[in-house]
Design a protein around this motif. Sequence first.
Motif, PDB file in Angstrom:
ATOM      1  N   GLY A 152       6.242   5.750  10.001  1.00 21.91           N
ATOM      2  CA  GLY A 152       6.631   4.553   9.270  1.00 21.91           C
ATOM      3  C   GLY A 152       7.158   3.389  10.069  1.00 21.91           C
ATOM      4  N   SER A 168       0.820  -1.226   0.000  1.00 21.08           N
ATOM      5  CA  SER A 168       0.000   0.000   0.000  1.00 21.08           C
ATOM      6  C   SER A 168       0.852   1.274   0.000  1.00 21.08           C
ATOM      7  CB  SER A 168      -0.979   0.003   1.172  1.00 21.08           C
ATOM      8  OG  SER A 168      -0.279  -0.096   2.385  1.00 21.08           O
ATOM      9  N   ARG A 225       0.954   4.361  -2.825  1.00 13.12           N
ATOM     10  CA  ARG A 225       0.839   5.795  -2.495  1.00 13.12           C
ATOM     11  C   ARG A 225       2.000   6.614  -3.065  1.00 13.12           C
ATOM     12  NH1 ARG A 225      -3.005   6.730   1.399  1.00 13.12           N
ATOM     13  NH2 ARG A 225      -3.632   4.903   2.610  1.00 13.12           N
ATOM     14  N   ASN A 280       5.671   0.968  11.747  1.00 14.46           N
ATOM     15  CA  ASN A 280       5.009  -0.308  11.430  1.00 14.46           C
ATOM     16  C   ASN A 280       5.241  -0.716   9.984  1.00 14.46           C
ATOM     17  OD1 ASN A 280       3.948  -0.798  14.033  1.00 14.46           O
ATOM     18  ND2 ASN A 280       2.404   0.783  13.670  1.00 14.46           N
ATOM     19  N   ASN A 339      15.488   4.114  15.186  1.00 15.40           N
ATOM     20  CA  ASN A 339      15.031   5.474  15.505  1.00 15.40           C
ATOM     21  C   ASN A 339      16.137   6.511  15.299  1.00 15.40           C
ATOM     22  OD1 ASN A 339      13.150   3.742  17.739  1.00 15.40           O
ATOM     23  ND2 ASN A 339      12.160   5.291  16.490  1.00 15.40           N
ATOM     24  N   ASP A 359       5.222   9.939  18.418  1.00 19.12           N
ATOM     25  CA  ASP A 359       5.913   9.110  19.401  1.00 19.12           C
ATOM     26  C   ASP A 359       7.125   9.874  19.944  1.00 19.12           C
ATOM     27  OD1 ASP A 359       7.518   7.208  20.661  1.00 19.12           O
ATOM     28  OD2 ASP A 359       6.997   5.620  19.248  1.00 19.12           O
TER      29      ASP A 359
HETATM   30  P1  NDP Z   1       0.769   3.221  11.097  1.00 20.29           P
HETATM   31  O1  NDP Z   1       1.032   1.807  11.407  1.00 20.29           O
HETATM   32  O2  NDP Z   1      -0.492   3.816  11.617  1.00 20.29           O
HETATM   33  O3  NDP Z   1       0.877   3.346   9.518  1.00 20.29           O
HETATM   34  C1  NDP Z   1       0.593   4.515   8.847  1.00 20.29           C
HETATM   35  C2  NDP Z   1      -0.461   4.231   7.840  1.00 20.29           C
HETATM   36  O4  NDP Z   1      -1.026   5.442   7.400  1.00 20.29           O
HETATM   37  C3  NDP Z   1       0.086   3.586   6.572  1.00 20.29           C
HETATM   38  O5  NDP Z   1       0.192   2.200   6.712  1.00 20.29           O
HETATM   39  C4  NDP Z   1      -0.928   4.017   5.535  1.00 20.29           C
HETATM   40  O6  NDP Z   1      -1.941   3.078   5.394  1.00 20.29           O
HETATM   41  C5  NDP Z   1      -1.625   5.217   6.152  1.00 20.29           C
HETATM   42  N1  NDP Z   1      -1.479   6.400   5.305  1.00 20.29           N
HETATM   43  C6  NDP Z   1      -2.507   7.173   4.891  1.00 20.29           C
HETATM   44  N2  NDP Z   1      -2.061   8.199   4.135  1.00 20.29           N
HETATM   45  C7  NDP Z   1      -0.723   8.092   4.076  1.00 20.29           C
HETATM   46  C8  NDP Z   1       0.303   8.847   3.457  1.00 20.29           C
HETATM   47  N3  NDP Z   1       0.030   9.945   2.737  1.00 20.29           N
HETATM   48  N4  NDP Z   1       1.583   8.467   3.630  1.00 20.29           N
HETATM   49  C9  NDP Z   1       1.888   7.380   4.370  1.00 20.29           C
HETATM   50  N5  NDP Z   1       0.958   6.599   4.967  1.00 20.29           N
HETATM   51  C10 NDP Z   1      -0.348   6.946   4.820  1.00 20.29           C
HETATM   52  O7  NDP Z   1       1.931   4.170  11.584  1.00 20.29           O
HETATM   53  P2  NDP Z   1       3.472   4.099  11.309  1.00 20.29           P
HETATM   54  O8  NDP Z   1       3.881   2.963  10.431  1.00 20.29           O
HETATM   55  O9  NDP Z   1       3.844   5.465  10.871  1.00 20.29           O
HETATM   56  O10 NDP Z   1       4.053   3.791  12.741  1.00 20.29           O
HETATM   57  C11 NDP Z   1       3.949   4.752  13.760  1.00 20.29           C
HETATM   58  C12 NDP Z   1       3.516   4.059  15.034  1.00 20.29           C
HETATM   59  O11 NDP Z   1       4.404   2.984  15.329  1.00 20.29           O
HETATM   60  C13 NDP Z   1       3.566   4.974  16.215  1.00 20.29           C
HETATM   61  O12 NDP Z   1       2.368   4.816  16.935  1.00 20.29           O
HETATM   62  C14 NDP Z   1       4.750   4.441  17.031  1.00 20.29           C
HETATM   63  O13 NDP Z   1       4.561   4.685  18.393  1.00 20.29           O
HETATM   64  C15 NDP Z   1       4.734   2.983  16.709  1.00 20.29           C
HETATM   65  N6  NDP Z   1       5.954   2.202  16.842  1.00 20.29           N
HETATM   66  C16 NDP Z   1       7.195   2.786  17.010  1.00 20.29           C
HETATM   67  C17 NDP Z   1       8.330   2.010  17.083  1.00 20.29           C
HETATM   68  C18 NDP Z   1       9.657   2.690  17.190  1.00 20.29           C
HETATM   69  O14 NDP Z   1       9.732   3.905  17.135  1.00 20.29           O
HETATM   70  N7  NDP Z   1      10.762   1.974  17.355  1.00 20.29           N
HETATM   71  C19 NDP Z   1       8.261   0.549  16.997  1.00 20.29           C
HETATM   72  C20 NDP Z   1       6.926   0.054  16.771  1.00 20.29           C
HETATM   73  C21 NDP Z   1       5.834   0.847  16.704  1.00 20.29           C
HETATM   74  P3  NDP Z   1      -2.047   2.076   4.140  1.00 20.29           P
HETATM   75  O15 NDP Z   1      -1.457   0.821   4.637  1.00 20.29           O
HETATM   76  O16 NDP Z   1      -3.493   2.029   3.853  1.00 20.29           O
HETATM   77  O17 NDP Z   1      -1.255   2.663   3.010  1.00 20.29           O
END
Ligand code: NDP
Length: 429
Positions: free
Chosen positions: A188, A147, A151, A190, A218, A285
């Motif tokens: 990003g 996905s 994008r 996840n 990080n 975060d």
């Molecule tokens: P998410 O897992 O919520 O993923 C973001 C999602 O947003 C994407 O998968 C995508 O969905 C959707 N999306 C919608 N519009 C956009 C766009 N324009 N650009 C990019 N994505 C878009 O969040 P992150 O992957 O960002 O992870 C952040 C979270 O992970 C935080 O809560 C953090 O606390 C946590 N975390 C942090 C860790 C660390 O820092 N070491 C380790 C593990 C977790 P789609 O799939 O539909 O494209």
Amino acid sequence: MESKYLQKFYDKTPAERITALHAAGLLNEEATAKLHSGLSLPQEIADNMIENQLSTYDLPYGVALNFLIDGKDYIVPMAIEEPSVIAAASAGAKIIAKAGGFRTTIQKRVMIGQVALKNILDSDAAEQLILSHRDEILEAANAAHPSIVKRGGGARRISVRYLAAVPDEGIPAFLVVHLHVETLEAMGANIINTMMEGVIPYLEHLTGGEALMGILTNYATDCLATAECRIPSSLLGRGSLSGDEVRDRLIEAYQFAYVDPYRAVTNNKGIMNGIDAIVLASGNDWRAISAGAHAYASRNGQYRSLTTWKKAENGDLLGSLTLPLPIGAVGGSINFHPAAKMTKEILGYRSASELESIIASVGLAQNFSAIKALVTEGIQKGHMGLHSRSLAISAGAVGKEIEQLSERLKGEKNMNLATAQTLLAQIRG
Ligand code: NDP
């Protein structure tokens, strides 16, 4: 941002401040109504955010004023329990706005994930093999999270690092594969973790090694944000100190934090006072941002100040802050936490890059204010004045007693809990 509605903002009640922001055209009807009714996190959402959830933990949510960043005015929401942080950010930003405001630069927004491989027999050969199969590795990563590719983002590049064994400690060698990923508007974590686990079977098959783990780092050195300011010394005079003297003392404060880690840690804690508060208010975060920032402060082998303060040829003060800011405009709790949604509304940021610019500017303003106070009248005068309200509450003051006791505390030489309790007893007399 000169609005008559925002004058004496500090002296207003919270309800009056919300109304003033509305009157100044900084909040629409809907946001105003939401702020008046509170931004509490519904129990049902909280229960689905963490494990074993019992309740919620509230923090004060306020705004710092006067931020002029890349020619645009902002009021900056912050969630924080510490008095004086918002006042210091607003005061620093006010002087910097008079000097033309902050200028920011956002480098590319690329996040890095790692796979650590062990038990590799020939690391040079394995490295060559990995680099010559980069297309297949990128393909496997992108297939794991299609996905983000749809994008317009995805895994773009790989690099390999050999970490030598440390025999004295019994530590083996690792071959580490880095994946450089464009996560667009998301932080990003996840997305990358999914990709890293997705490439592990292929990397193991290719190298004959064993993967220990695959995870985002990080230490986001491919996602740096810089905020800068240039302040004429005519804006810096304080008490008996001339503007030039304050400028020189500010530069010496930076030099002290450059050479001494004991000072640098506290200097950077002050920067993170502001940065963590807006990162938290934006639903991002803050542990991730703090960890990356402190690692970046040690990038040259010694922990140093994250900011630099220097003198320009014409005598102006030049300030700069660069740090990794892998924050998101989507993802995590950003789109469903009521306060994070409100922060988006108030800042009106249109991209994660714009939010990075604001966050870096807050860090620079915070450092400017803190070291300016330290090298002039000292930090306690302003800090303890603001701390007096917290002390009054700790002593048990309620309602009008809080303001009354806080005012009396400001006149005391020993502003501490014992004094507060004694004064409260006198007030209740
Ligand atoms: P998410 O897992 O919520 O993923 C973001 C999602 O947003 C994407 O998968 C995508 O969905 C959707 N999306 C919608 N519009 C956009 C766009 N324009 N650009 C990019 N994505 C878009 O969040 P992150 O992957 O960002 O992870 C952040 C979270 O992970 C935080 O809560 C953090 O606390 C946590 N975390 C942090 C860790 C660390 O820092 N070491 C380790 C593990 C977790 P789609 O799939 O539909 O494209």
